[in-house]
Design a protein around this motif. Sequence first.
Motif, PDB file in Angstrom:
ATOM      1  N   LEU A 531      -5.166  13.655  12.725  1.00 61.35           N
ATOM      2  CA  LEU A 531      -4.781  13.825  11.562  1.00 61.35           C
ATOM      3  C   LEU A 531      -3.563  13.067  11.335  1.00 61.35           C
ATOM      4  O   LEU A 531      -2.763  12.895  12.374  1.00 61.35           O
ATOM      5  CB  LEU A 531      -4.699  15.235  11.067  1.00 61.35           C
ATOM      6  N   ALA A 532      -3.247  12.705  10.337  1.00 60.72           N
ATOM      7  CA  ALA A 532      -1.817  11.956   9.952  1.00 60.72           C
ATOM      8  C   ALA A 532      -1.479  12.382   8.409  1.00 60.72           C
ATOM      9  O   ALA A 532      -2.352  12.629   7.548  1.00 60.72           O
ATOM     10  CB  ALA A 532      -1.981  10.468   9.790  1.00 60.72           C
ATOM     11  N   SER A 533      -0.219  12.647   8.575  1.00 59.96           N
ATOM     12  CA  SER A 533       0.445  12.773   7.073  1.00 59.96           C
ATOM     13  C   SER A 533       0.456  11.783   6.029  1.00 59.96           C
ATOM     14  O   SER A 533       0.522  12.146   4.943  1.00 59.96           O
ATOM     15  CB  SER A 533       1.889  13.496   7.243  1.00 59.96           C
ATOM     16  N   GLY A 534       0.006  10.796   6.355  1.00 59.21           N
ATOM     17  CA  GLY A 534       0.149   9.600   5.271  1.00 59.21           C
ATOM     18  C   GLY A 534      -0.783   8.534   6.012  1.00 59.21           C
ATOM     19  O   GLY A 534      -1.459   8.731   7.050  1.00 59.21           O
ATOM     20  N   PRO A 535      -1.332   7.457   5.247  1.00 59.89           N
ATOM     21  CA  PRO A 535      -2.035   6.427   5.579  1.00 59.89           C
ATOM     22  C   PRO A 535      -1.665   5.734   6.819  1.00 59.89           C
ATOM     23  O   PRO A 535      -0.277   5.439   6.798  1.00 59.89           O
ATOM     24  CB  PRO A 535      -2.322   5.619   4.197  1.00 59.89           C
ATOM     25  N   LEU A 536      -2.473   5.352   7.674  1.00 61.56           N
ATOM     26  CA  LEU A 536      -2.135   4.742   8.920  1.00 61.56           C
ATOM     27  C   LEU A 536      -2.624   2.824   8.646  1.00 61.56           C
ATOM     28  O   LEU A 536      -3.635   2.950   8.099  1.00 61.56           O
ATOM     29  CB  LEU A 536      -2.705   5.252   9.998  1.00 61.56           C
ATOM     30  N   ASP A 537      -1.865   1.961   9.054  1.00 60.09           N
ATOM     31  CA  ASP A 537      -2.437   0.691   8.882  1.00 60.09           C
ATOM     32  C   ASP A 537      -2.670  -0.057  10.020  1.00 60.09           C
ATOM     33  O   ASP A 537      -2.613  -1.334  10.219  1.00 60.09           O
ATOM     34  CB  ASP A 537      -1.124   0.150   7.960  1.00 60.09           C
ATOM     35  N   GLY A 538      -2.627   0.808  11.167  1.00 60.37           N
ATOM     36  CA  GLY A 538      -3.003  -0.114  12.464  1.00 60.37           C
ATOM     37  C   GLY A 538      -1.689  -0.710  13.238  1.00 60.37           C
ATOM     38  O   GLY A 538      -2.077  -1.153  14.330  1.00 60.37           O
ATOM     39  N   THR A 539      -0.573  -0.623  12.505  1.00 64.55           N
ATOM     40  CA  THR A 539       0.801  -0.995  13.174  1.00 64.55           C
ATOM     41  C   THR A 539       1.594  -0.153  13.949  1.00 64.55           C
ATOM     42  O   THR A 539       2.434  -0.271  14.316  1.00 64.55           O
ATOM     43  CB  THR A 539       1.480  -1.865  12.155  1.00 64.55           C
TER      44      THR A 539
END
Length: 556
Positions: A531-539
């Motif tokens: 889970l993440a609190s916001g979007p992940l962009d792979g970086t």
Amino acid sequence: MTTVTGIDQVLAAGSAQDATWWRQAVVYQIYPRSFADSNGDGVGDLRGITARVDHLRDLGVDAVWLSPFYPSALADGGYDVDDHRAVDPRIGTLDDLDAMRTALRAAGIRLVVDIVPNHTSNRHAWFREALASPPGSRARQRYVFRRGRGAHGELPPSDWTASFGGPAWEPVGDGEWYLHLFAPEQPDLNWADDDVRADFLRTLAFWADRGVDGFRIDVAHALVKDLTEPLPSQAELDAHLGDGTHPLQDRDEVHEIYREWRRLFDRYDPPRTAVAEAWVPAHRRARYASPQGLGQAFNFDLLESPWDAAAFASIIEKNLALAHESGASSTWVLSNHDVVRHASRYALPTGTDLTAWLNADGTDPAPDEARGLRRARAATLLILALPGSAYLYQGEELGLPEVADLPRDALADPTHLRSGGAQKGRDGCRVPLPWTSHGPTLGFGDQHAHLPVPASFARFAADAQAADESSTLALYRKALAERRRRQTGEMLEWLTDVPPTVVAFRRPGGWTSVTNFGTTPAPLPAGQVVLASGPLDGTGVPAETTVWLEQGTTDA
């Protein structure tokens, strides 16, 4: 793996688990007058709560903490109590409370209620009797009355000031004055009096017998007072803070009261729980959380912390150590009914004077609302990963900000009224919840609300968020479900090979939490993202974001 409380293993099943349910519970605070209005009178009520139990069930909370629902003139939002064993008719009846408790229990949710032992209202039967009785009478001994200074008692007994502003003493017209640490409508009880002690034991048993699971103790540090003459001046009071000898607060003798309460709590199966609202220095907090006392105490440090990795890490480490010292579990709180909502606090520059900001109707400085919500989501995911109890305040699961621009004529908080308008007070965090994105009160009630619901709240409405997988409500639901699945021993292992802007730790079972407080991405540890609190962009871990990872089984 580091042990941070007295319990090193997964809690046993059955009655032992029931007795310790509170140690790692998620508790949802309901301010009843602002939750849901079932009859259209503008005031939230118990039937409104019952009608919204499905929201609480779907959210995944373990318990509800119900702020005062007692008969009250609302001089202090319900904390001026007329009768500690009754329900305000505007909020419902005892039958309504029983029905609400039954509905909560059917949803697997326990009930904690507010107890207000430092004072009553000035409409309480005891206080009316005291005013009708002469100086020195038995009725006046239940409260703190003192002869005034001057030839005719025309001057207050001391120069003390009340928490809500103005003098802490109020004259009654016969040369005597009564003490009120808060508003004049909240006369302080005399806890040296046997009637007071016995009556509160009856109150606690009354609610426990009705199936209440626990109690939140208001102003738990202020019950016992030393008013030996001569009374110190206001300037002299603070010299005693932190050593148990302050005349008005955090005196060592207060724990005799709580030991007596604990004996009552432990007569029930499972034992009733309690949590202290004790605004005391950190080194004094463990006394309130003792297993021989209330059992748990609020940790308010994050309410005052800046958005800073080192500050958060220090607070976490200190409070886990205090929990270990007391044998309790820690508590984690980001918002409640007394403070500016954390989505707004985090939207402001570090060091902002919140009183001045509220007085400027939330315009100076202008909040960065997107940043505030991003940080709020990250902070929530962080505290939900910690061992201990998490206390959520109604509406934070919707990402609600503070309503800083309430019109002055709508404000009812005594902080505003007693300061002559110099402070706006706490009403901005008590605005009713938006359940729908339409209607005059956005689903709170039929036509109007006791505090105006801003049109801007439509974008936070629960019905709209329930259909949006990226919403704050969806994040809370997922986070509470994942927390429940992963919660085992009360242990934490810090990850040390991280940048200074990151707070990262591992819980038993390979559950890892990483929070990036910085403004640039941070390395993402190995593992599967849960889970993440916001979007992940792979970086990596984006700025102002928390990520939970699964890393496989580790020793518990």
